[in-house]
Scaffold this active site. Structure first.
Site, mmCIF file in Angstrom:
data_model
loop_
_atom_site.group_PDB
_atom_site.id
_atom_site.type_symbol
_atom_site.label_atom_id
_atom_site.label_comp_id
_atom_site.label_asym_id
_atom_site.label_seq_id
_atom_site.Cartn_x
_atom_site.Cartn_y
_atom_site.Cartn_z
ATOM 1 N N ARG A 36 0.838 -1.211 0.000
ATOM 2 C CA ARG A 36 0.000 0.000 0.000
ATOM 3 C C ARG A 36 0.874 1.263 0.000
ATOM 4 O O ARG A 36 0.549 2.250 -0.655
ATOM 5 C CB ARG A 36 -0.942 0.001 1.212
ATOM 6 C CG ARG A 36 -1.775 -1.267 1.364
ATOM 7 C CD ARG A 36 -2.987 -1.264 0.449
ATOM 8 N NE ARG A 36 -3.611 -2.570 0.340
ATOM 9 C CZ ARG A 36 -4.683 -2.963 1.020
ATOM 10 N NH1 ARG A 36 -5.269 -2.158 1.871
ATOM 11 N NH2 ARG A 36 -5.193 -4.163 0.846
ATOM 12 N N ASP A 147 -18.029 5.791 7.428
ATOM 13 C CA ASP A 147 -16.782 5.051 7.206
ATOM 14 C C ASP A 147 -15.624 6.028 7.352
ATOM 15 O O ASP A 147 -15.796 7.244 7.167
ATOM 16 C CB ASP A 147 -16.764 4.417 5.807
ATOM 17 C CG ASP A 147 -15.801 3.241 5.731
ATOM 18 O OD1 ASP A 147 -16.257 2.086 5.793
ATOM 19 O OD2 ASP A 147 -14.563 3.476 5.644
HETATM 20 C C1 LIG Z 1 -14.506 -4.941 5.442
HETATM 21 S S1 LIG Z 1 -15.368 -3.425 5.423
HETATM 22 C C2 LIG Z 1 -16.967 -3.933 6.022
HETATM 23 C C3 LIG Z 1 -18.109 -3.345 5.238
HETATM 24 C C4 LIG Z 1 -19.511 -3.813 5.671
HETATM 25 N N1 LIG Z 1 -19.794 -3.429 7.029
HETATM 26 C C5 LIG Z 1 -19.659 -5.295 5.489
HETATM 27 O O1 LIG Z 1 -19.727 -6.033 6.477
HETATM 28 O O2 LIG Z 1 -19.723 -5.742 4.343
HETATM 29 C C6 LIG Z 1 -14.673 -2.574 6.842
HETATM 30 C C7 LIG Z 1 -14.825 -1.066 6.778
HETATM 31 O O3 LIG Z 1 -14.462 -0.509 8.046
HETATM 32 C C8 LIG Z 1 -13.847 0.747 7.806
HETATM 33 N N2 LIG Z 1 -13.036 1.152 8.964
HETATM 34 C C9 LIG Z 1 -11.854 0.624 9.384
HETATM 35 N N3 LIG Z 1 -11.379 1.299 10.441
HETATM 36 C C10 LIG Z 1 -12.269 2.283 10.711
HETATM 37 C C11 LIG Z 1 -12.329 3.319 11.690
HETATM 38 N N4 LIG Z 1 -11.371 3.484 12.613
HETATM 39 N N5 LIG Z 1 -13.386 4.157 11.662
HETATM 40 C C12 LIG Z 1 -14.370 3.977 10.735
HETATM 41 N N6 LIG Z 1 -14.376 3.041 9.778
HETATM 42 C C13 LIG Z 1 -13.327 2.189 9.766
HETATM 43 C C14 LIG Z 1 -13.015 0.495 6.548
HETATM 44 O O4 LIG Z 1 -12.701 1.685 5.867
HETATM 45 C C15 LIG Z 1 -13.919 -0.438 5.740
HETATM 46 O O5 LIG Z 1 -14.671 0.231 4.771
#
Ligand SMILES: C[S@@+](CC[C@H](N)C(=O)[O-])C[C@H]1O[C@@H](n2cnc3c(N)ncnc32)[C@H](O)[C@@H]1O
Length: 276
Positions: A36, A147
């Site tokens: 990344r 997000d």
């Molecule tokens: C794997 S995705 C899950 C999406 C959806 N909830 C699902 O289950 O399909 C995880 C998401 O969490 C977000 N995320 C990670 N750390 C975070 C934080 N500290 N605050 C807010 N969002 C966060 C990431 O950007 C990502 O879009």
């Protein structure tokens, strides 16, 4: 350009990521971080990991810091992911909630999709709820979708998905809630219909920062997010989020996550579902 992040610098990056967004980049994630970072270095023209670290931590370029956080988050998601949750909504949670709201003459429904990624989760929820509401126009129904990543939020706000991406949507809901449009490759894309889109509001929110809203929410979905956090951060997050649930409100986590071992006030309902 360098091609190896030193152990010392890897530790600095992982501490930064942990402090800023709770994500636990353990040793096994070094290759991922490096890949990344290489991309960010290429795009910014910065020629060393060390310099890049200084730039994002000095406050000199807050935009690049957001890009960095965007690049290390994992955003995999899809429509109607973990169908057991949608079955539970269809069969139990929504009929109960709607009956209670009608009885109390309080036609307000609030849902929070916390960690919504590219929008598939909140839009699936909107389709599911709207299919249940009698006389939709009488209801005050909204979904807050948040997000940390601005990149995923842009996609979510556009609400345009490929034909492949919408395959998981049950056919009747697909038919009712998407508009077909053509794209450059001659393949159709599908846009979320306005009656779904207007129920969802997207906002950037880092779980580690303050939450600029009060709730309460009838349902909170925080699925496949905590998996990247260590136990301490998970416990803090669950307790903070639980404070935004209405009495009797449901909390949904991913099926590979569980609140076992965390101290919290919610009751277990069934796998990956808890209640206030
Ligand atoms: C794997 S995705 C899950 C999406 C959806 N909830 C699902 O289950 O399909 C995880 C998401 O969490 C977000 N995320 C990670 N750390 C975070 C934080 N500290 N605050 C807010 N969002 C966060 C990431 O950007 C990502 O879009």
């Amino acid at each position: 350009m360098e091609n190896n992040v030193s152990d010392r610098l890897f530790k600095q990056f992982s501490l930064l990521v942990y402090e800023q967004c709770g994500i636990n980049l353990h040793e096994g994630k070094k290759a991922l971080l490096q890949a990344r970072l290489n991309k960010r270095l290429r795009l910014t023209g910065i020629d060393s990991y060390e310099k890049y670290f200084q730039i994002i931590t000095s406050g000199a370029n807050p935009g690049e810091f957001v890009n960095f956080l965007d690049s290390i988050s994992t955003n995999l998601t899809y429509f109607f992911r973990e169908s057991q949750h949608f079955d539970f909504l269809d069969q139990v949670a929504l009929p109960d909630l709607i009956a209670k709201k009608l009885k109390d003459r309080d036609l307000r429904i609030r849902i929070w999709s916390a960690g919504c990624s590219t929008g598939e989760e909140p839009y699936s929820l909107a389709m599911c709820v709207l299919a249940h509401l009698p006389e939709v126009a009488r209801w005050d129904f909204r979904i807050l979708a948040t997000d940390i990543s601005t990149r995923v939020l842009e996609t979510a706000t556009r609400g345009i998905y490929s034909e492949e991406k919408i395959q998981k949507v049950p056919p009747a809901l697909r038919q009712a809630n998407f508009q077909k449009m053509s794209n450059k490759n001659g393949k159709p894309d599908f846009q979320i219909a306005p009656h779904i889109k207007r129920t969802v509001t997207f906002h950037r929110l880092n779980f580690k920062e303050s939450y600029p809203f009060k709730g309460p929410f009838d349902f909170i979905f925080c699925r496949n997010v905590m998996i990247y956090f260590d136990k301490k951060t998970q416990e803090e997050l669950v307790n903070r989020i639980a404070g935004f649930l209405s009495p009797g409100g449901y909390f949904f986590v991913g099926h590979s996550e569980s609140l076992t071992g965390l101290v919290h006030k919610l009751s277990y309902v069934r796998p990956a579902i808890y209640r206030n």
